[in-house]
Design an enzyme around this catalytic site. Structure first.
Site, PDB file in Angstrom:
ATOM      1  N   GLY A  80      -3.175   5.697   0.579  1.00 16.97           N
ATOM      2  CA  GLY A  80      -2.562   4.476   1.231  1.00 16.97           C
ATOM      3  C   GLY A  80      -1.155   4.520   0.319  1.00 16.97           C
ATOM      4  N   ARG A 144      -5.044  10.988   4.698  1.00 17.36           N
ATOM      5  CA  ARG A 144      -6.102  10.668   3.940  1.00 17.36           C
ATOM      6  C   ARG A 144      -7.133  11.916   4.054  1.00 17.36           C
ATOM      7  NH1 ARG A 144      -6.446   5.490   2.368  1.00 17.36           N
ATOM      8  NH2 ARG A 144      -5.401   4.078   3.034  1.00 17.36           N
ATOM      9  N   ASP A 175      -9.801   9.121  -6.419  1.00 12.98           N
ATOM     10  CA  ASP A 175     -10.287  10.420  -5.590  1.00 12.98           C
ATOM     11  C   ASP A 175      -9.348  11.510  -5.444  1.00 12.98           C
ATOM     12  OD1 ASP A 175     -12.655   9.463  -4.964  1.00 12.98           O
ATOM     13  OD2 ASP A 175     -12.551   9.221  -2.779  1.00 12.98           O
ATOM     14  N   LYS A 201      -1.362   6.598  -8.459  1.00 11.75           N
ATOM     15  CA  LYS A 201      -0.872   5.426  -7.439  1.00 11.75           C
ATOM     16  C   LYS A 201      -1.898   4.836  -6.818  1.00 11.75           C
ATOM     17  CE  LYS A 201      -1.949   5.986  -3.648  1.00 11.75           C
ATOM     18  NZ  LYS A 201      -2.433   6.356  -2.586  1.00 11.75           N
ATOM     19  N   THR A 202      -1.918   3.485  -6.928  1.00  9.77           N
ATOM     20  CA  THR A 202      -2.632   2.711  -6.164  1.00  9.77           C
ATOM     21  C   THR A 202      -2.220   1.243  -6.356  1.00  9.77           C
ATOM     22  OG1 THR A 202      -4.747   1.519  -5.550  1.00  9.77           O
ATOM     23  CG2 THR A 202      -4.702   2.777  -7.641  1.00  9.77           C
ATOM     24  N   ILE A 203      -1.889   0.305  -5.140  1.00 10.08           N
ATOM     25  CA  ILE A 203      -1.491  -0.858  -5.376  1.00 10.08           C
ATOM     26  C   ILE A 203      -2.724  -1.917  -5.903  1.00 10.08           C
ATOM     27  CG2 ILE A 203       0.161  -1.014  -3.391  1.00 10.08           C
ATOM     28  CD1 ILE A 203      -1.746  -2.622  -1.865  1.00 10.08           C
ATOM     29  N   ASP A 204      -4.030  -1.268  -5.768  1.00  9.66           N
ATOM     30  CA  ASP A 204      -5.091  -1.912  -6.354  1.00  9.66           C
ATOM     31  C   ASP A 204      -5.058  -2.186  -7.721  1.00  9.66           C
ATOM     32  OD1 ASP A 204      -5.759  -2.222  -3.566  1.00  9.66           O
ATOM     33  OD2 ASP A 204      -7.524  -0.929  -3.557  1.00  9.66           O
ATOM     34  N   LYS A 241      -1.766 -31.765   3.359  1.00  9.01           N
ATOM     35  CA  LYS A 241      -3.154 -31.843   4.124  1.00  9.01           C
ATOM     36  C   LYS A 241      -3.889 -30.243   4.366  1.00  9.01           C
ATOM     37  CE  LYS A 241      -0.438 -31.805   8.425  1.00  9.01           C
ATOM     38  NZ  LYS A 241      -0.031 -32.571   9.894  1.00  9.01           N
ATOM     39  N   TYR A 242      -3.427 -29.143   3.756  1.00 12.24           N
ATOM     40  CA  TYR A 242      -4.189 -28.034   4.092  1.00 12.24           C
ATOM     41  C   TYR A 242      -4.637 -27.569   2.852  1.00 12.24           C
ATOM     42  CZ  TYR A 242      -1.606 -28.021   8.370  1.00 12.24           C
ATOM     43  OH  TYR A 242      -1.005 -28.278   9.794  1.00 12.24           O
ATOM     44  N   GLY A 250      -7.074  -5.300  -1.788  1.00 10.59           N
ATOM     45  CA  GLY A 250      -7.957  -4.947  -2.795  1.00 10.59           C
ATOM     46  C   GLY A 250      -9.533  -4.889  -2.488  1.00 10.59           C
ATOM     47  N   ARG A 251      -9.761  -3.758  -2.215  1.00 13.64           N
ATOM     48  CA  ARG A 251     -11.237  -3.869  -1.807  1.00 13.64           C
ATOM     49  C   ARG A 251     -12.191  -3.396  -2.692  1.00 13.64           C
ATOM     50  NH1 ARG A 251     -12.554  -4.744   2.757  1.00 13.64           N
ATOM     51  NH2 ARG A 251     -14.907  -4.975   2.958  1.00 13.64           N
ATOM     52  N   TYR A 415      -0.912  -5.540   4.486  1.00  7.24           N
ATOM     53  CA  TYR A 415       0.172  -4.649   4.915  1.00  7.24           C
ATOM     54  C   TYR A 415       1.396  -4.888   4.447  1.00  7.24           C
ATOM     55  CZ  TYR A 415      -3.688  -3.002   7.533  1.00  7.24           C
ATOM     56  OH  TYR A 415      -4.910  -2.355   7.848  1.00  7.24           O
ATOM     57  N   GLY A 417       2.541  -6.068   1.647  1.00  2.09           N
ATOM     58  CA  GLY A 417       2.641  -5.922   0.375  1.00  2.09           C
ATOM     59  C   GLY A 417       2.655  -4.232   0.060  1.00  2.09           C
ATOM     60  N   ARG A 418       2.208  -3.551   0.914  1.00  2.21           N
ATOM     61  CA  ARG A 418       2.046  -1.964   0.444  1.00  2.21           C
ATOM     62  C   ARG A 418       3.432  -1.282   0.582  1.00  2.21           C
ATOM     63  NH1 ARG A 418      -2.937   0.737   3.553  1.00  2.21           N
ATOM     64  NH2 ARG A 418      -1.050   0.830   5.198  1.00  2.21           N
TER      65      ARG A 418
END
Lengths: 542, 542
Positions: A80, A144, A175, A201-204, A241-242, A250-251, A415, A417-418
């Site tokens: 990703g 991938r 990986d 590398k990973t945004i996570d 009101k919300y 980030g899984r 998406y 943010g990536r």
């Protein structure tokens, strides 16, 4: 945005051109390395590489500088997207231009498949120029695919031989870096000259250790999400009101959610690792949310902002159990309208299933992947929690325990943010990672991951080098065999970032301490700030 | 961000303090005004106000400056948030501080209801300070109540008398400005001294005319959405496998969608006004999208970005017709499983209903508001179009006309754009609008809308004044009576912005001309740029 990151990455290489670079670079060895766990097994899996020392780049005025030779280097983007990838490539390229004139840099196209199929572009100044400091992976695209089977290793070998590669830089996550190390070992075992390096590398943000303090992309992605969260916070307070339920990418780990919380101070933040550690149920999570909503309502606040990590469901054991049972039942039985099929669920799973909103029940029953399995990733957790909160609030209203009004708004910030423009931090950090990779290949190293340290200090004081990939590894037993893995770094409940959050969340819940950081800036105050996570983790280490 | 907008809004007031302000301000009258339509009816509805001239603020060194008196002014935020609202209030406040010392500014809380209930905060320097240049309406909050009935006018009158108000500034959209004018007329007819002014606010950009070239908030919202769109474009090109369907806020008009298209160059952009003008059906729209997807697939591109205005469905006549029929049928009949009820639909509506994806059919049948009506606003148009494209592409695949892969990703960019930090343009424009409102009240004007012109020029050359609200008005016949309305400015298919878009969209469709503008900057190149829409509209007028 200006063409170059702001920093003068002084001691090794500067994105801003030719300033501050020492005439010569040398390499100093660090101590011998071991593994993150099970060193004996790692040693068996990596006989050529295990135990090698880390490497530190140092300026030198002696004649012990790096050799004067031309290199042929390949680079690949794996998995990703993360903001800054193009600057890693720029850093490698500039290193070669600066210090190994006449070298060639090949960009393998579309991820590791590009290596296996020998699909590449020869990168030159004009080609790279428009991508410097830009987001995305579109310079050479990503993919991938994995280099895993003996045939695939053979294909990679053929490409390395065909292009006469001195080295390969794999820019990827846990990986991909594991596979980079396996490839380094394979090439070494075949006596190929091709060295292989990794880049974190990973945004996570879940690929990190002491020597690799952060993965690139995390800083930018969190700041983009924090901008959006800050905006909906001000929206919530303006309308009054919300309740905005925000699911964040980030899984596996909840670092992004935690960092965004530290940046913006939402009323409620769910951290997956805490949910798992405390073995919370979905009902526990819902009750926590609803309790805060009720207390806020008594204070006159019928609005708020709630952050939820994308992978929340994966952290809740009872949900995993229900899904496993459903997969089993639906594979063998037909589902009758009367609901007799439900009797095959265990009591706990039946109870949970009945607790779920009808739309989620239907999603679980109807939307299956080609293997017939429930598609967990498609469950919109933020909408599910809104429905469950609605139901519980309605119940409390009837009991007289809640008198407010509740309107939920759901968001998924993913998406967008990536592929944002990298922050000054990511732009400079990536350039340093790439420049380091060039130097490490130049001095003949393999099986290392580029590592840049002392990130809390000004760029001039960053340390640059490489860390043995084997030192990040442990093993997992799969199908009776040990497999090397770089374990994902999860949010540590005893770590600086979580502890700071935990000490403040009750105040954030009831008082409105919102911070709206606004859009990422490339100049001016704050434009060089590093993430709260990094500050707190570095502080904890110091 | 710095405390002040960048500009020196020289001739009238500067956000940066005391520079460049003339010692004295004077007012020059423009020509007498008429109405946007049906001037005779507007004259009857506004006997005291109709025909009054516009007002232009000018620096003067003569003694004809504005009177030396203290004022009591109220300000109210009406309707949905738009970035810059706080700066309008700051502009009014600073005007009073600078030129009518000892004046008082009341902020009515929670929108027009705050006027009716006399709920207010007296604003002072310390109170306003933290909100300067910040997004949102949280300084005094907003609301959607309207002052409409005789009782409500009476309440407003009581508040005006109680607070001894010299003036009231209503910051709002078309409806709110219409009501501001009605209130100005009412106060005048009652011989109250309280004057009423309007200010043009809406991110939708549909409140504008020659004298009021844009509404505030549009610039910021579009730039925030364009940042996000640019990011998903780079994501699409990096992965090469997603079609991002992006729905953008803007229910009545498609200005936001068009402006975002001009900023980012997506492959497909649906403009509601064109759909309506060409009387397109949902099948036409789907076919247009699918045709582009098929052509792109032949070129090797199985990815793309598609922009859809929030209000698309409202522009499609056949959908309106179907919904009307469904509301009628479902009010009187029960729906049988066998589908006999469908026979009551007209052929055209039945055909459309069967064309819709099942999930949308269910949404139309099941989700009703308390009056039993279909909830059009809840239909996620972007998801609907993804499903319809999937179905059509599958059909074409079976016919051999399409060989690609299609994966749709849906996005709604809405709330995150309403409360962002205002751009330099919106920050400065709003401050000027507020400063102008202060001056117009100071010189005794009522029934005007603050208007700032020559916006394509540097801030020093902007013109500042007020335009009669009645000159923006037309009438609509409702329940047998003429009602005054400020008609929403729709996208003009012969206007500069649409024509530029139309001349480029075929190229954007097949070639990838993506532009990713990145986050809004507050300093550096481009930080003061105005919207493409404004540039093209000003160009067309010149």
């Amino acid at each position: 945005m200006s063409f170059v990151p702001n920093g003068d990455f002084a001691s090794v290489g500067s994105a801003s051109g030719t300033n501050h670079r020492p005439n010569r670079l040398g390499i100093v060895d660090g101590p011998q390395s071991s593994a993150a766990g099970n060193p004996d097994e790692i040693a068996k899996l990596f006989p050529s590489l295990f135990g090698q020392p880390s490497a530190i780049l140092v300026p030198t005025d002696s004649d012990s500088g790096l050799p004067d030779k031309k290199l042929k280097i390949g680079v690949v983007l794996s998995g990703g997207q993360a903001p800054g990838g193009h600057n890693v490539i720029s850093g490698i390229f500039d290193y070669l231009q600066d210090r190994a004139k006449g070298s060639i840099l090949y960009g393998f196209r579309g991820g590791p498949a590009g290596i296996m199929k020998c699909k590449y572009t020869e990168l030159n100044s004009d080609y790279i120029y428009p991508y410097r400091n830009q987001g995305g992976f579109d310079m050479i695209a990503s993919g991938r695919d994995k280099i895993e089977t003996p045939e695939q290793f053979k294909q990679a070998e053929e490409t390395a031989l065909k292009l006469d590669l001195d080295g390969l830089v794999v820019i990827g996550g846990d990986d991909s870096n594991t596979n980079a190390c396996l490839l380094a070992e394979y090439f070494r075992s075949k006596n190929l000259k091709s060295q292989v390096l990794g880049c974190p590398k990973t945004i996570d943000g879940d690929l990190k250790c002491k020597e690799v303090p952060t993965s690139f992309g995390f800083d930018t992605a969190c700041k983009i999400y924090a901008e959006m969260i800050g905006n909906v916070m001000i929206d919530a307070r303006s309308t009054g009101k919300y309740y905005h339920f925000v699911r964040l990418m980030g899984r596996a780990a909840s670092h992004i959610t935690l960092e965004c919380a530290l940046q913006t101070h939402p009323n409620i933040t769910i951290v997956g690792e805490e949910v798992a550690a405390k073995k919370l149920t979905l009902k526990n999570v819902t009750d926590y949310i609803v309790d805060v909503i009720c207390k806020r309502s008594e204070l006159g606040y019928n609005y708020g902002v709630i952050l939820i990590p994308e992978g929340l469901i994966d952290f809740i054991p009872e949900v995993q159990q229900l899904i496993a049972e459903l997969n089993e039942i639906l594979a063998h039985d037909t589902v009758d309208e009367g609901g007799i099929w439900k009797k095959k669920l265990t009591d706990q799973s039946l109870c949970l299933f009945d607790f779920l909103p009808q739309a989620i029940q239907e999603q679980l029953m109807l939307e299956r992947d080609p293997h017939g399995n429930v598609q967990v990733a498609k469950i919109e957790t933020e909408k599910m929690l809104i429905q469950m909160a609605e139901t519980e609030l309605e119940k409390r209203k009837q009991e007289g325990a809640y008198k407010g009004q509740f309107k939920g708004q759901s968001h998924f910030f993913g998406y967008e943010g990536r592929c944002g423009l990298p922050t000054n931090f990511d732009a400079t950090y990536c350039y340093a990672l790439g420049y380091a990779a060039g130097a490490l290949l130049h001095c003949g190293r393999t099986g290392l991951i580029s590592s840049v340290g002392n990130l809390g200090a000004p760029v001039e004081a960053w340390t640059v080098g490489g860390t043995p990939l084997t030192s990040l590894m442990d093993v997992e037993r799969r199908h009776g065999k040990f497999k090397p893995v770089i374990k994902k770094a999860m949010v540590e409940l005893e770590g600086g970032p979580f502890k700071k959050f935990a000490s403040l969340r009750d105040e954030w819940a009831l008082k409105n301490r919102y911070i709206s950081p606004g859009p990422i800036q490339f100049s001016g105050p704050g434009s060089d700030a590093i993430s709260h996570t990094l500050v707190l983790e570095l502080g904890a280490q110091a």
